[in-house]
Design a protein around this motif. Structure first.
Motif, PDB file in Angstrom:
ATOM      1  N   VAL A  90      45.882  34.942  19.089  1.00  0.00           N
ATOM      2  CA  VAL A  90      45.180  33.933  19.875  1.00  0.00           C
ATOM      3  C   VAL A  90      44.300  34.540  20.971  1.00  0.00           C
ATOM      4  CG1 VAL A  90      45.493  31.899  21.329  1.00  0.00           C
ATOM      5  CG2 VAL A  90      46.960  32.254  19.340  1.00  0.00           C
ATOM      6  N   VAL A  91      44.817  35.473  21.727  1.00  0.00           N
ATOM      7  CA  VAL A  91      44.024  36.048  22.818  1.00  0.00           C
ATOM      8  C   VAL A  91      42.821  36.801  22.251  1.00  0.00           C
ATOM      9  CG1 VAL A  91      44.038  37.698  24.734  1.00  0.00           C
ATOM     10  CG2 VAL A  91      45.953  36.111  24.432  1.00  0.00           C
ATOM     11  N   LEU A  92      43.020  37.534  21.184  1.00  0.00           N
ATOM     12  CA  LEU A  92      41.904  38.247  20.563  1.00  0.00           C
ATOM     13  C   LEU A  92      40.855  37.263  20.045  1.00  0.00           C
ATOM     14  CD1 LEU A  92      40.784  41.013  19.854  1.00  0.00           C
ATOM     15  CD2 LEU A  92      41.998  40.866  17.676  1.00  0.00           C
ATOM     16  N   TRP A  93      41.288  36.174  19.447  1.00  0.00           N
ATOM     17  CA  TRP A  93      40.327  35.162  18.974  1.00  0.00           C
ATOM     18  C   TRP A  93      39.593  34.533  20.148  1.00  0.00           C
ATOM     19  CZ3 TRP A  93      44.661  32.469  15.773  1.00  0.00           C
ATOM     20  CH2 TRP A  93      45.022  33.284  14.692  1.00  0.00           C
ATOM     21  N   MET A  94      40.291  34.302  21.248  1.00  0.00           N
ATOM     22  CA  MET A  94      39.637  33.776  22.460  1.00  0.00           C
ATOM     23  C   MET A  94      38.532  34.727  22.902  1.00  0.00           C
ATOM     24  SD  MET A  94      42.986  32.569  24.659  1.00  0.00           S
ATOM     25  CE  MET A  94      42.107  32.055  26.144  1.00  0.00           C
ATOM     26  N   GLN A  95      38.847  36.004  22.909  1.00  0.00           N
ATOM     27  CA  GLN A  95      37.889  37.006  23.362  1.00  0.00           C
ATOM     28  C   GLN A  95      36.696  37.100  22.414  1.00  0.00           C
ATOM     29  OE1 GLN A  95      40.732  40.221  23.652  1.00  0.00           O
ATOM     30  NE2 GLN A  95      41.090  39.819  25.835  1.00  0.00           N
ATOM     31  N   LYS A  96      36.979  37.123  21.126  1.00  0.00           N
ATOM     32  CA  LYS A  96      35.897  37.221  20.147  1.00  0.00           C
ATOM     33  C   LYS A  96      35.005  35.980  20.180  1.00  0.00           C
ATOM     34  CE  LYS A  96      36.883  39.360  16.206  1.00  0.00           C
ATOM     35  NZ  LYS A  96      37.535  39.856  14.994  1.00  0.00           N
ATOM     36  N   ALA A  97      35.616  34.804  20.298  1.00  0.00           N
ATOM     37  CA  ALA A  97      34.856  33.557  20.278  1.00  0.00           C
ATOM     38  C   ALA A  97      34.034  33.354  21.547  1.00  0.00           C
ATOM     39  CB  ALA A  97      35.793  32.368  20.064  1.00  0.00           C
ATOM     40  N   SER A  98      34.447  33.995  22.633  1.00  0.00           N
ATOM     41  CA  SER A  98      33.759  33.807  23.917  1.00  0.00           C
ATOM     42  C   SER A  98      32.854  34.971  24.304  1.00  0.00           C
ATOM     43  CB  SER A  98      34.790  33.607  25.033  1.00  0.00           C
ATOM     44  OG  SER A  98      35.535  34.801  25.249  1.00  0.00           O
ATOM     45  N   GLY A  99      32.937  36.068  23.581  1.00  0.00           N
ATOM     46  CA  GLY A  99      32.137  37.242  23.922  1.00  0.00           C
ATOM     47  C   GLY A  99      32.784  38.136  24.963  1.00  0.00           C
ATOM     48  N   ALA A 100      34.059  37.911  25.267  1.00  0.00           N
ATOM     49  CA  ALA A 100      34.777  38.761  26.221  1.00  0.00           C
ATOM     50  C   ALA A 100      35.099  40.109  25.579  1.00  0.00           C
ATOM     51  CB  ALA A 100      36.076  38.079  26.655  1.00  0.00           C
ATOM     52  N   LYS A 101      35.481  41.056  26.402  1.00  0.00           N
ATOM     53  CA  LYS A 101      35.928  42.357  25.902  1.00  0.00           C
ATOM     54  C   LYS A 101      37.129  42.120  24.992  1.00  0.00           C
ATOM     55  CE  LYS A 101      37.898  46.738  27.376  1.00  0.00           C
ATOM     56  NZ  LYS A 101      38.503  47.470  28.486  1.00  0.00           N
ATOM     57  N   GLU A 102      37.077  42.680  23.793  1.00  0.00           N
ATOM     58  CA  GLU A 102      38.115  42.464  22.787  1.00  0.00           C
ATOM     59  C   GLU A 102      39.212  43.518  22.911  1.00  0.00           C
ATOM     60  OE1 GLU A 102      36.311  42.077  18.896  1.00  0.00           O
ATOM     61  OE2 GLU A 102      34.635  40.970  19.773  1.00  0.00           O
ATOM     62  N   ASP A 103      40.172  43.244  23.797  1.00  0.00           N
ATOM     63  CA  ASP A 103      41.272  44.183  23.968  1.00  0.00           C
ATOM     64  C   ASP A 103      42.638  43.538  23.707  1.00  0.00           C
ATOM     65  OD1 ASP A 103      41.643  42.618  26.227  1.00  0.00           O
ATOM     66  OD2 ASP A 103      41.197  44.216  27.650  1.00  0.00           O
ATOM     67  N   GLY A 104      42.657  42.231  23.432  1.00  0.00           N
ATOM     68  CA  GLY A 104      43.904  41.529  23.151  1.00  0.00           C
ATOM     69  C   GLY A 104      44.767  41.276  24.375  1.00  0.00           C
ATOM     70  N   LYS A 105      44.245  41.591  25.559  1.00  0.00           N
ATOM     71  CA  LYS A 105      45.008  41.398  26.795  1.00  0.00           C
ATOM     72  C   LYS A 105      44.465  40.176  27.527  1.00  0.00           C
ATOM     73  CE  LYS A 105      45.775  46.326  27.172  1.00  0.00           C
ATOM     74  NZ  LYS A 105      45.365  47.552  27.836  1.00  0.00           N
ATOM     75  N   PHE A 106      45.358  39.243  27.823  1.00  0.00           N
ATOM     76  CA  PHE A 106      44.950  38.028  28.516  1.00  0.00           C
ATOM     77  C   PHE A 106      44.879  38.276  30.011  1.00  0.00           C
ATOM     78  CE2 PHE A 106      45.795  34.004  30.659  1.00  0.00           C
ATOM     79  CZ  PHE A 106      44.798  33.225  30.100  1.00  0.00           C
ATOM     80  N   GLY A 107      43.763  37.874  30.604  1.00  0.00           N
ATOM     81  CA  GLY A 107      43.602  38.024  32.042  1.00  0.00           C
ATOM     82  C   GLY A 107      42.399  37.247  32.528  1.00  0.00           C
ATOM     83  N   PRO A 108      42.019  37.455  33.802  1.00  0.00           N
ATOM     84  CA  PRO A 108      40.937  36.681  34.399  1.00  0.00           C
ATOM     85  C   PRO A 108      39.596  36.842  33.690  1.00  0.00           C
ATOM     86  CG  PRO A 108      41.874  38.237  35.998  1.00  0.00           C
ATOM     87  CD  PRO A 108      42.655  38.362  34.740  1.00  0.00           C
ATOM     88  N   ASP A 109      39.321  38.019  33.132  1.00  0.00           N
ATOM     89  CA  ASP A 109      38.045  38.208  32.432  1.00  0.00           C
ATOM     90  C   ASP A 109      37.972  37.326  31.188  1.00  0.00           C
ATOM     91  OD1 ASP A 109      37.268  40.028  34.345  1.00  0.00           O
ATOM     92  OD2 ASP A 109      37.744  41.792  33.130  1.00  0.00           O
ATOM     93  N   THR A 110      39.090  37.215  30.487  1.00  0.00           N
ATOM     94  CA  THR A 110      39.133  36.352  29.307  1.00  0.00           C
ATOM     95  C   THR A 110      38.980  34.895  29.727  1.00  0.00           C
ATOM     96  OG1 THR A 110      40.513  37.934  28.091  1.00  0.00           O
ATOM     97  CG2 THR A 110      40.526  35.648  27.313  1.00  0.00           C
ATOM     98  N   VAL A 111      39.696  34.488  30.755  1.00  0.00           N
ATOM     99  CA  VAL A 111      39.592  33.106  31.252  1.00  0.00           C
ATOM    100  C   VAL A 111      38.150  32.789  31.625  1.00  0.00           C
ATOM    101  CG1 VAL A 111      40.271  31.517  33.099  1.00  0.00           C
ATOM    102  CG2 VAL A 111      41.990  32.966  32.017  1.00  0.00           C
TER     103      VAL A 111
END
Length: 160
Positions: A90-111
């Motif tokens: 889920v976190v990786l998909w969030m990152q990929k879908a939003s253009g965030a850094k794809e590291d699989g770690k949930f944090g403020p950058d992903t949010v």
């Protein structure tokens, strides 16, 4: 859809009630809650008897709150919640879908990246990554029909 309550109601429409399919790696479930998770929340009864209100409390505490879903567009929040409840990256998909850094770690950058993403674009991309994941699972031949229907429903909800 604009709250956890609405998201949970939509989620339960896909999850249904009791299930104990031999090919399901989650094992015995009620309302989509596995026996392992229910026991972790102190439930000691038969899984068939797991109260819906306990499933809802588990869903909020385990699958909604940790990913700060109240902070996102409700269509986006639902997609993340449904996937988190159902399982996957889920976190990786969030990152990929939003253009965030794809590291699989949930944090403020992903949010921040998810908040900044166009909701419709996010929903489409997130579901695409999720479908690719599901198609790669060994259980795909058994559950593909149900998973495909779930993703179609999620697309309709995301477009609402």
């Amino acid at each position: 859809m604009n709250s956890f309550d609405d998201a949970f109601e939509a989620l339960i429409g896909s999850e249904g009630g009791y299930s104990f399919h031999p090919a399901d790696p989650g094992g015995e479930t009620m309302w989509g809650v596995t026996a392992r998770v229910a026991r972790g929340y102190g439930y000691a009864g038969a899984m068939k008897d797991l109260p819906l209100d306990l499933a809802k409390r588990i869903a909020k505490q385990k699958y909604w709150d940790p990913l700060h879903l109240d902070e996102f567009d409700p269509r986006v929040a639902f997609q993340i919640f449904d996937a988190n409840y159902n399982g996957g990256l889920v976190v990786l998909w969030m990152q990929k879908a939003s253009g965030a850094k794809e590291d699989g770690k949930f944090g403020p950058d992903t949010v921040d990246a998810v908040k900044a993403a166009d909701p419709m674009r996010f929903v489409l991309r997130f579901i695409a990554y999720r479908l690719r994941y599901l198609k790669g699972l060994h259980a795909w031949p058994t559950f593909s029909r149900g998973w495909t229907e779930r993703m179609a429903t999620n697309l309709l909800l995301g477009a609402a």
